[in-house]
Design a protein around this motif. Sequence first.
Motif, PDB file in Angstrom:
ATOM      1  N   TYR A 127       0.778  -1.127   0.126  1.00  0.00           N
ATOM      2  CA  TYR A 127       0.140  -0.130   0.095  1.00  0.00           C
ATOM      3  C   TYR A 127       0.879   1.166   0.116  1.00  0.00           C
ATOM      4  N   ARG A 148      -0.993 -16.083   8.073  1.00  0.00           N
ATOM      5  CA  ARG A 148       0.425 -16.502   7.786  1.00  0.00           C
ATOM      6  C   ARG A 148       0.834 -17.695   8.168  1.00  0.00           C
ATOM      7  N   ARG A 211       4.818   1.705  13.322  1.00  0.00           N
ATOM      8  CA  ARG A 211       3.588   0.771  14.014  1.00  0.00           C
ATOM      9  C   ARG A 211       4.050  -0.525  14.175  1.00  0.00           C
ATOM     10  N   TYR A 301     -10.106  -1.108  15.503  1.00  0.00           N
ATOM     11  CA  TYR A 301      -9.297  -0.488  14.361  1.00  0.00           C
ATOM     12  C   TYR A 301     -10.139  -1.528  13.210  1.00  0.00           C
ATOM     13  N   TYR A 302      -9.531  -2.571  12.973  1.00  0.00           N
ATOM     14  CA  TYR A 302     -10.218  -3.522  12.072  1.00  0.00           C
ATOM     15  C   TYR A 302     -10.727  -4.873  12.528  1.00  0.00           C
ATOM     16  N   LYS A 351      -6.882  -2.410   2.030  1.00  0.00           N
ATOM     17  CA  LYS A 351      -7.831  -3.626   2.756  1.00  0.00           C
ATOM     18  C   LYS A 351      -9.193  -3.102   2.088  1.00  0.00           C
TER      19      LYS A 351
HETATM   20  C1  LIG Z   1      -2.371  -4.717   6.312  1.00  0.00           C
HETATM   21  C2  LIG Z   1      -1.086  -4.235   5.812  1.00  0.00           C
HETATM   22  C3  LIG Z   1      -0.750  -2.804   5.869  1.00  0.00           C
HETATM   23  C4  LIG Z   1      -1.400  -1.875   6.831  1.00  0.00           C
HETATM   24  O1  LIG Z   1      -2.679  -1.453   6.093  1.00  0.00           O
HETATM   25  P1  LIG Z   1      -3.725  -0.539   6.958  1.00  0.00           P
HETATM   26  O2  LIG Z   1      -4.864  -0.365   6.319  1.00  0.00           O
HETATM   27  O3  LIG Z   1      -2.570   0.823   6.921  1.00  0.00           O
HETATM   28  O4  LIG Z   1      -3.681  -0.737   8.302  1.00  0.00           O
HETATM   29  C5  LIG Z   1       0.480  -2.652   5.366  1.00  0.00           C
HETATM   30  N1  LIG Z   1       1.276  -3.409   4.539  1.00  0.00           N
HETATM   31  C6  LIG Z   1       0.945  -4.885   4.468  1.00  0.00           C
HETATM   32  C7  LIG Z   1       1.739  -5.587   3.366  1.00  0.00           C
HETATM   33  C8  LIG Z   1      -0.570  -4.943   4.879  1.00  0.00           C
HETATM   34  O5  LIG Z   1      -1.091  -6.468   4.700  1.00  0.00           O
END
Ligand SMILES: *Cc1c(COP(=O)(O)O)cnc(C)c1O
Length: 357
Positions: A127, A148, A211, A301-302, A351
């Motif tokens: 992302y 994973r 993070r 959050y999610y 996501k």
């Molecule tokens: C889930 C994820 C993120 C974080 O996504 P956010 O929507 O910012 O929480 C970043 N990199 C990867 C590879 C992911 O799987």
Amino acid sequence: MSLLPDAKPANYRPDTDNAREEVERPDTSAISWQKELAEAIRTPEDLLATLDLTESDVPEEISGQNSGFPMLVPRSFVRRMKEGDPHDPLLRQVLPVMDERETVAGFVRDAVGDQASRAAPGLLHKYRGRALLVAAGSCAIHCRYCFRREYPYGQEPRAMHEWDDAIHKLSQDASISEVILSGGDPLMLPDNRLAQLVRRIDAIDHICRIRFHTRLPVVLPSRITSEFRSLCNGLRSQPIMVIHANHTNEVASDCQDTLREMVSWRMPVLNQSVLLRGINDTADAQINLSQALIDIGVMPYYLHQLDRVKGTAHFEVSIETARHIIQTMRTKLPGYAVPQLVQEIPGELSKTPLQIL
Ligand SMILES: *Cc1c(COP(=O)(O)O)cnc(C)c1O
Ligand code: SF4
């Protein structure tokens, strides 16, 4: 640690090796959590006996020898399970059952497209603006639904110099402002090694946020040491903590104390959870979890729709049920207490939200 036995690379090392390595590099702060980890429960027989249960109490057939992804659960987490209850929502997250061995169409090794996003050893970049480091290849608990559980951790860096390539890539790409330490669980690294890695990231000017995606505050609260606090407090970048609890019973006793402590460090503490059949797939279960979290300052959050990883099909909840749960939550909770229902679809730019607006 989640390779099938036949797929183990030469440098595959089971999680117990982490503990051994850490004993060779004494880190006084770490001794108590590492000792606790060494004493984790590793067989279904032990786990059931601790809960005053036998195999015949459990409706499903238990899978004993599960060498690719063996049972692992710290005693602190077990203490939050209810004795005598084969349906305990914490027990069901960790007890290996024969259903895991079924081959179900659509459930694959790499359901989230991790390998296609691997920009360097240990570095996943999916992302815009954020990149993820597979900072450690082990966890303190083996969640049976793990997204994973088939990840080839053996190919990822362990020694500090093996991170050079990933760190270089991060430093060359100014579009990346946030680095996520994930795994496995990044807090499986002892404090001194974690600090080394985190400080290398913190030294990159354009990184604004670091993070941590970790389940250890929940499953092994003693891992949250004063050294880790100093690390978080001493960063130039803003630390953000994303924990992982699925059920309100997890957010209790030593876990609750630890989460309150982390909230007091003046950094955001967020929770992500996975929607799991028979564990937290009712509106009440999700409402209770959200309330337990917000009451101690941890923000939902999610809520993840299950990633369709091989061996996890028996945990799947339908998207219709998931949406219904979220709609019900909306009518009963403050807006900030309702997590975003999402699914990770390979190739998407974020996501994917599943909520109907
Ligand atoms: C889930 C994820 C993120 C974080 O996504 P956010 O929507 O910012 O929480 C970043 N990199 C990867 C590879 C992911 O799987
Ligand atoms: S803590 Fe996360 S990465 Fe580790 S086994 Fe559980 S779901 Fe998988």
